[in-house]
Structures are given as C-alpha cells and as structure tokens.
Design an enzyme around this catalytic site. Structure first.
Site, PDB file in Angstrom:
ATOM      1  N   GLU A 154     -22.942  -6.387 -11.485  1.00  0.00           N
ATOM      2  CA  GLU A 154     -23.715  -7.172  -9.826  1.00  0.00           C
ATOM      3  C   GLU A 154     -25.345  -7.504 -10.083  1.00  0.00           C
ATOM      4  OE1 GLU A 154     -21.850  -6.183  -6.463  1.00  0.00           O
ATOM      5  OE2 GLU A 154     -19.853  -6.586  -6.927  1.00  0.00           O
TER       6      GLU A 154
ATOM      7  N   GLY B  70     -19.685  -9.555   1.743  1.00  0.00           N
ATOM      8  CA  GLY B  70     -19.173  -8.391   2.486  1.00  0.00           C
ATOM      9  C   GLY B  70     -19.914  -8.172   4.070  1.00  0.00           C
TER      10      GLY B  70
ATOM     11  N   ASP C  77     -16.562 -11.957  -3.287  1.00  0.00           N
ATOM     12  CA  ASP C  77     -17.832 -11.557  -3.540  1.00  0.00           C
ATOM     13  C   ASP C  77     -18.161 -10.373  -3.973  1.00  0.00           C
ATOM     14  OD1 ASP C  77     -19.853 -11.084  -0.896  1.00  0.00           O
ATOM     15  OD2 ASP C  77     -18.561  -9.685  -0.877  1.00  0.00           O
TER      16      ASP C  77
ATOM     17  N   HIS D 197     -21.929 -10.669  -3.087  1.00  0.00           N
ATOM     18  CA  HIS D 197     -21.526  -9.400  -2.104  1.00  0.00           C
ATOM     19  C   HIS D 197     -21.983  -9.041  -0.640  1.00  0.00           C
ATOM     20  CE1 HIS D 197     -20.486  -4.233  -3.004  1.00  0.00           C
ATOM     21  NE2 HIS D 197     -20.379  -4.662  -2.231  1.00  0.00           N
TER      22      HIS D 197
ATOM     23  N   ASP E 262       0.990  -1.308  -0.439  1.00  0.00           N
ATOM     24  CA  ASP E 262       0.321   0.113  -0.158  1.00  0.00           C
ATOM     25  C   ASP E 262       0.901   1.130  -0.292  1.00  0.00           C
ATOM     26  OD1 ASP E 262      -1.551   1.824   0.861  1.00  0.00           O
ATOM     27  OD2 ASP E 262      -3.125   1.208   1.622  1.00  0.00           O
TER      28      ASP E 262
HETATM   29  P1  NAD Z   1      -9.677   2.299   3.330  1.00  0.00           P
HETATM   30  O1  NAD Z   1     -10.184   3.646   2.566  1.00  0.00           O
HETATM   31  O2  NAD Z   1      -9.956   2.364   4.665  1.00  0.00           O
HETATM   32  O3  NAD Z   1      -8.346   1.200   2.553  1.00  0.00           O
HETATM   33  C1  NAD Z   1      -8.282   1.239   1.979  1.00  0.00           C
HETATM   34  C2  NAD Z   1      -6.784   1.670   0.475  1.00  0.00           C
HETATM   35  O4  NAD Z   1      -5.866   1.291  -0.350  1.00  0.00           O
HETATM   36  C3  NAD Z   1      -5.958   2.446   1.445  1.00  0.00           C
HETATM   37  O5  NAD Z   1      -4.894   2.123   2.554  1.00  0.00           O
HETATM   38  C4  NAD Z   1      -4.937   2.623   0.406  1.00  0.00           C
HETATM   39  O6  NAD Z   1      -4.319   3.734   0.186  1.00  0.00           O
HETATM   40  C5  NAD Z   1      -5.142   1.242  -0.401  1.00  0.00           C
HETATM   41  N1  NAD Z   1      -4.912   1.869  -1.851  1.00  0.00           N
HETATM   42  C6  NAD Z   1      -5.442   2.867  -2.794  1.00  0.00           C
HETATM   43  N2  NAD Z   1      -4.767   2.601  -4.249  1.00  0.00           N
HETATM   44  C7  NAD Z   1      -3.934   1.286  -4.392  1.00  0.00           C
HETATM   45  C8  NAD Z   1      -2.902   0.812  -5.022  1.00  0.00           C
HETATM   46  N3  NAD Z   1      -3.525   1.105  -6.160  1.00  0.00           N
HETATM   47  N4  NAD Z   1      -2.192   0.456  -4.547  1.00  0.00           N
HETATM   48  C9  NAD Z   1      -2.259  -0.744  -3.380  1.00  0.00           C
HETATM   49  N5  NAD Z   1      -3.106   0.183  -2.327  1.00  0.00           N
HETATM   50  C10 NAD Z   1      -4.230   1.328  -2.146  1.00  0.00           C
HETATM   51  O7  NAD Z   1     -10.893   0.754   3.249  1.00  0.00           O
HETATM   52  P2  NAD Z   1     -11.421  -0.519   3.035  1.00  0.00           P
HETATM   53  O8  NAD Z   1     -12.574   0.316   4.091  1.00  0.00           O
HETATM   54  O9  NAD Z   1     -10.402  -0.572   3.693  1.00  0.00           O
HETATM   55  O10 NAD Z   1     -12.187  -0.892   2.465  1.00  0.00           O
HETATM   56  C11 NAD Z   1     -11.901  -1.457   1.207  1.00  0.00           C
HETATM   57  C12 NAD Z   1     -12.522  -1.305   0.077  1.00  0.00           C
HETATM   58  O11 NAD Z   1     -13.579  -2.138   0.124  1.00  0.00           O
HETATM   59  C13 NAD Z   1     -13.489  -0.418  -0.506  1.00  0.00           C
HETATM   60  O12 NAD Z   1     -13.130   0.584  -1.092  1.00  0.00           O
HETATM   61  C14 NAD Z   1     -14.801  -0.715  -0.644  1.00  0.00           C
HETATM   62  O13 NAD Z   1     -15.205  -0.667  -2.209  1.00  0.00           O
HETATM   63  C15 NAD Z   1     -13.994  -2.618   0.393  1.00  0.00           C
HETATM   64  N6  NAD Z   1     -15.697  -2.985   0.399  1.00  0.00           N
HETATM   65  C16 NAD Z   1     -16.561  -4.114  -0.042  1.00  0.00           C
HETATM   66  C17 NAD Z   1     -16.790  -4.476   0.820  1.00  0.00           C
HETATM   67  C18 NAD Z   1     -17.620  -5.687   0.087  1.00  0.00           C
HETATM   68  O14 NAD Z   1     -19.401  -5.692   0.994  1.00  0.00           O
HETATM   69  N7  NAD Z   1     -17.241  -6.541  -0.127  1.00  0.00           N
HETATM   70  C19 NAD Z   1     -17.474  -3.937   1.789  1.00  0.00           C
HETATM   71  C20 NAD Z   1     -16.856  -2.961   2.569  1.00  0.00           C
HETATM   72  C21 NAD Z   1     -15.911  -2.445   1.733  1.00  0.00           C
HETATM   73  C1  MLT Z   2     -19.445  -0.991   0.573  1.00  0.00           C
HETATM   74  O1  MLT Z   2     -18.495  -0.773  -0.247  1.00  0.00           O
HETATM   75  O2  MLT Z   2     -19.445  -0.308   1.923  1.00  0.00           O
HETATM   76  C2  MLT Z   2     -19.508  -2.665   0.899  1.00  0.00           C
HETATM   77  O3  MLT Z   2     -19.730  -2.682  -1.003  1.00  0.00           O
HETATM   78  C3  MLT Z   2     -20.716  -2.938   1.251  1.00  0.00           C
HETATM   79  C4  MLT Z   2     -22.186  -2.716   1.132  1.00  0.00           C
HETATM   80  O4  MLT Z   2     -22.945  -1.866   0.830  1.00  0.00           O
HETATM   81  O5  MLT Z   2     -23.052  -3.399   0.882  1.00  0.00           O
END
Ligand code: NAD
Ligand code: MLT
Length: 532
Positions: free
Chosen positions: A260, A280, A255, A278, A169
């Site tokens: 979607e 998560g 996921d 999806h 990161d």
């Molecule tokens: P966050 O913003 O806290 O962390 C994202 C990290 O990615 C940051 O530290 C950033 O520096 C890093 N980053 C950005 N571009 C990068 C790159 N090219 N290479 C390496 N690192 C990079 O976000 P989070 O809360 O950890 O969530 C991450 C992602 O997970 C969200 O953006 C969302 O899309 C996804 N998410 C999915 C679910 C789900 O239901 N599946 C739930 C919550 C979040």
């Molecule tokens: C998110 O970005 O927080 C996730 O995709 C979770 C969701 O909205 O279901």
C-alpha cells in the site's frame, strides 16, 4: 514526556495529549528512515498504518515506553521486539469496527451490483444497462472468515439483508454463533465451499498470510464474490487474479493490498474488481473515536494511570488493577530484597498465593516479582512488559501455586528463590489499611517493612546484641528508622533487620560483623516508600 504522532490523526488526539501535560510532535508522512532517527527522542508513539515500527526502528528508541496503534491491526508493529525492550504496545480495537463493517457491506453491494463500473461508464457518456446486470444479496449465503468485532457486525447487518450467514472462526465460542444466528462451520473448507459471497475479517499474522490462495479458490463455488477489507497479504493477489480471469471468482472488492499504496497491481486493471484505498476506517466518527482512545490510553500509560488494550500485558480491568496495585508494588520489593540476599544467577522462583489474593488474577503480581529479581542483576530495564520473556530467556523456572493456608492473615504471598549456591524464602502480607510487611524470612517470624536501606544481620541470640548494633550505628551518626527481631528459640540464631535513614559505611559494617556471635551481615537497598 514527548509523544510522536507518526500518522495523520484527528485533532482531538493532540488536544488530549497536550491537556494531559505531554509534549506532542506531529509528523504525518514521516519516512521509515526519518522515523528511525526521530523516535529516539520520544516516550510515546501513536501511529496508524502509514509507518512500520520494525526492530530497526526500535533499535535506537531508548526512551520509548509505549506505542499505540490508533486502530486495530498491529501487523505494522514488531510487538515481539517491543516486548523484549519493555515497550507497551496498545491498540484501540473498538473505535473503527462499525465503520469497517459498514464499508464491508458497501463493498458487497458495490461489487454485486457493479456500481463503480456503471458509474465510470455513465461518466463516459454511455448508457449500458445490460452490461451491468448484478446479483441480489438476499437469500444468498455469506461466508464470514473471522468472527471478531467486525465479522460479528457484518453478520448482523447481513442477516438484516436476509442473507444466510455462515462463518468460520476456530477461536470463538459456539455461544457467539448461536447469539448472532450464524451457522458455524468447523473448517475453512466448509465455509469456502458453501458461500456465494465471502468476506474476510481476520488479522494478518504468520498463520493468516496467504490464508486464501489457489487451493482455497479451487474449493469455492463458481461465480463466488469476494470482499477483503481486512489486510492485504491474507488473500494471495496473484492467485486471486488467476481465479478472476478463469471465471471462478465473478468479482472482488478490495480495500487492502499486499503493498500500500499498490504499485503496478494487475488486479486493479480487471473490470471485475472494485477497489478503495484502505478506507474501512475512514469516517469522521471512526477517526475521532480512535484518535481519542489512542490519546487517552497513551496519556494514562505514560503518566502511570493504568494501561488499557495492551497486547503485551495481561488483561485486567481498571477496578481489578486498583485492587492489585499494592500487591504489584510489594512483590517487586520482595524480589529486590530476595535478590540481594541470594545474589544473582537465579535458577528458579516459586510464588505461593494464599487467602484473598489467591482468588485474584495474579499474573501482574507475579510479573512484578520477576521485575524485582531481574532489576538488580541486569543492565537493561526490566518491567512488567518484558519480565516474563526476560525470565524465560534467562532459563529461570517460574512456578505459581495457591494455598489454603493463610493463618490469621487475610492474604499471604510466599516467594522462594534458588540460585546455584543459595536459596531464600520470604512471606509477606498486606494488612487492611494497605500496610505491607514481610512476616517470615527463611522461617523466622518477623515484621519488617521493605523500604530504603536495610541491614540484615544473622547472629547468635544473646544479651547485648541489639544494643551492640545500635551503639555502632549511633557512633557513626546513623539514625535507626525501624528495627525488627525474630528468633526460632532463645539462644539460637536470631535475625535482626534494621531500617536506617543514612548510608552505612564499610567501616560500620565491619564493626558489626566483628560483634560477638554475628554470623552474617548484609546491606540491602530498596526504593524509599512510593518511589519504586
Ligand atoms: P478481532 O480481533 O476482533 O477479530 C479477528 C477474528 O479473527 C478473531 O475472532 C479471531 O479468532 C479470528 N481469527 C484469527 N485467525 C483466524 C483464522 N485463521 N481463521 C478464522 N478466524 C481467525 O478484529 P476485528 O476488529 O474484527 O478486525 C479484523 C481485522 O480487520 C483487523 O485485524 C484489521 O487488520 C482489519 N481492519 C481493517 C480495517 C480497514 O480499514 N480496512 C479497519 C479495521 C480493521
Ligand atoms: C485498522 O487496523 O484499524 C485499520 O487498518 C484502519 C486504519 O488504521 O486505517
């Protein structure tokens, strides 16, 4: 004010908004076409990932003030367009991180131990223990791409599972990796080539779309296992399919998908792939947390009680915001005042902060000044969200400096504006009791209050000037609320500022202009106190 819930959200969301006095309409499953029409009647929208707020949706959303994503990913909101339109975009970044991290670990085990494949086989009446030989995770290298909230929680849990955690990161400080006992890599290539398991936790944006495609699969160890619970589109699905079929990738747990719900997605036909729709953040706890956070943030934003987790406003904590609030109100007034002195067509603005205010984060105070200079000359509403981008769009050069020169004042803000033909500078202060005053105008020492209707008169300093202006206003039935006078030397040009209670007629203005020694007269209109 009305808030649209454009996705299914825990019941707490509606309850909180209603208790705050907002009208709530719930439309889960609303189509994009319907949303374009429906959104026109709302000040706020709360959504998850079920709808997209695109530029087309925003085109008719004249009343919209705030969008809140109940969750973290805002890849389904056109933040740039919302910013141009002055709409605040917020998310709730904390609420579902734990659930998403837990789901990631669940997927990691499920794919490593082929749990869902074995379950399906058993349901068919089979008992094939040899077919479902999996991999242990302890002792293996877990490569985490993206070490934000979720990535860090995954790292902690993986360490407890005795995995060796390596992460990439580029945007986080080395302290974080040290704190979480993570081996940091400087390149994506390093993590890809060293990991036995890879999990992705970055947001979807222009630079992460197709972050993992053919080239990256080629760099991975043969037999690697991939988990993606971040966003579809970060891993190229066609290349993942090829990598699995070729045996390079032993298994994948997904996921999230490019489209979607997925339609005709060949990955779902592969026995090496396990997938969830999806899920998560789909826990009782996470859904309640994001619904509560989204509702509270929306209510506060719409009711003027402060903005949290905004992606298009500078970050300040509520305590800082409370300290800055009087300055934010005052600089907007300074901007409105200056614009009416110089006229529109601003080329450059300069702000100089001195004293206590110079030690604070003044981004919002500066943005508020920009709102002030943009408002009188623009039809569309300038606000704290869109003022910096509007100023940039209009080619206004904005400079901000600090100065140690504060004289007897605790704080001073000087604002200078230049147009093609005019320039003007004012300096203001906020006294301890919160009273805001202009203390210099174009080099004249004065003590003026920026509120309501103000008459700004430049005239030769002479006996009878103040009386003359007062007599004309009195004869028109205009009550004087305050009067301030400044001059550089006796008999030179003097500045007279009169705050009045009633509108001044053109006839009265002409009479004042004709008074002996009067050089210029301007009527400046500011919001009455407390009503900006
Ligand atoms: P966050 O913003 O806290 O962390 C994202 C990290 O990615 C940051 O530290 C950033 O520096 C890093 N980053 C950005 N571009 C990068 C790159 N090219 N290479 C390496 N690192 C990079 O976000 P989070 O809360 O950890 O969530 C991450 C992602 O997970 C969200 O953006 C969302 O899309 C996804 N998410 C999915 C679910 C789900 O239901 N599946 C739930 C919550 C979040
Ligand atoms: C998110 O970005 O927080 C996730 O995709 C979770 C969701 O909205 O279901």
């Amino acid at each position: 004010m009305k808030v649209l819930l454009a996705d299914s959200l825990a019941t707490e969301c509606e309850d909180i908004l209603t208790r705050a006095g907002l009208e709530v309409v719930t439309r889960p499953g609303i189509s994009q076409e319907e949303l374009k029409e429906e959104i026109k009647g709302y000040e706020g929208v709360i959504l998850r990932s079920g709808v997209k707020i695109t530029d087309k949706v925003l085109a008719g959303a004249e009343r919209l003030k705030a969008i809140c994503r109940a969750g973290i990913g805002v890849d389904n909101v056109d933040v740039e367009e919302a910013t141009k339109r002055g709409v605040i975009v917020m998310n709730t970044p904390e609420g579902n991180a734990t659930s998403a991290a837990e789901h990631t670990i669940g997927l990691l085990f499920a794919v490593a131990r082929k749990i869902s494949q074995a379950h399906k086989s058993l349901q068919k009446g089979e008992w094939k223990r040899d077919k479902f030989i999996g991999f242990q995770v302890a002792g293996k290298a877990l490569g985490i791409i993206g070490l934000g909230r979720i990535g860090r929680q995954v790292a902690k849990k993986a360490a407890a599972l005795e995995m060796r955690v390596i992460a990439y990161d580029p945007f986080i400080s080395p302290d974080i990796t040290t704190q979480y006992l993570i081996q940091r890599t400087n390149t994506l290539e390093e993590v890809l080539s060293q990991a036995d398991f890879i999990t992705i936790h970055v947001p979807l944006n222009a630079s992460t779309r197709n972050l993992i495609e053919e080239r990256e699969f080629n760099l991975m160890k043969p037999g690697v296992i991939l988990v993606n619970a971040s966003r579809g589109g970060i891993v190229n699905e066609k290349d993942l399919y090829e990598a699995i079929v070729s045996g390079k990738v032993a298994g994948a747990a997904l996921d999230v998908f490019e489209v979607e719900p997925p339609k005709g997605n060949k990955l779902l036909e592969l026995e090496q792939v396990i997938a969830t729709p999806h899920l998560g953040a789909q826990t009782v706890e996470a859904q309640k947390a994001v619904a509560v956070e989204a509702a509270e943030q929306m209510a506060d934003a719409l009711l003027g009680k402060g903005v949290r987790n905004a992606l298009n406003l500078p970050v300040v904590n509520p305590e800082e915001f409370a300290q800055l609030q009087p300055f934010i109100n005052f600089t907007e007034r300074m901007g409105i005042f200056l614009m009416q002195l110089t006229g529109c067509g601003v080329r450059s603005v300069a702000l100089i902060y001195a004293g206590e205010i110079a030690k604070k984060n003044t981004r919002l105070v500066t943005d508020s000044f920009l709102v002030g200079i943009l408002k009188p000359c623009m039809e569309e509403g300038a606000n704290l969200v869109n003022a910096p981008s509007l100023a940039m769009e209009k080619g206004i050069d904005v400079s901000v400096t600090t100065s140690g020169l504060c004289g007897d004042f605790t704080n001073l803000i000087t604002a200078k504006v230049k147009t093609e033909t005019a320039e003007s500078a004012v300096t203001g202060t906020i006294f301890n009791k919160g009273d805001a005053r202009l203390v210099f105008i174009d080099g004249y020492t004065i003590e003026a209050v920026l509120e309501g209707m103000m008459l700004v008169v430049y005239a030769k300093d002479r006996v009878g000037l103040i009386g003359g202006v007062g007599t004309i206003l009195g004869s028109e039935g205009i009550n004087i609320a305050r009067m301030a006078f400044g001059r550089k030397k006796a008999g030179g040009t003097a500045l007279l500022i009169v705050n009045v209670d009633n509108p001044i007629s053109l006839k009265a203005l002409e009479k004042i202009e004709k008074l002996e020694g009067v050089e210029s007269v301007r009527l400046v209109q500011l919001p009455s106190n407390g009503k900006q």
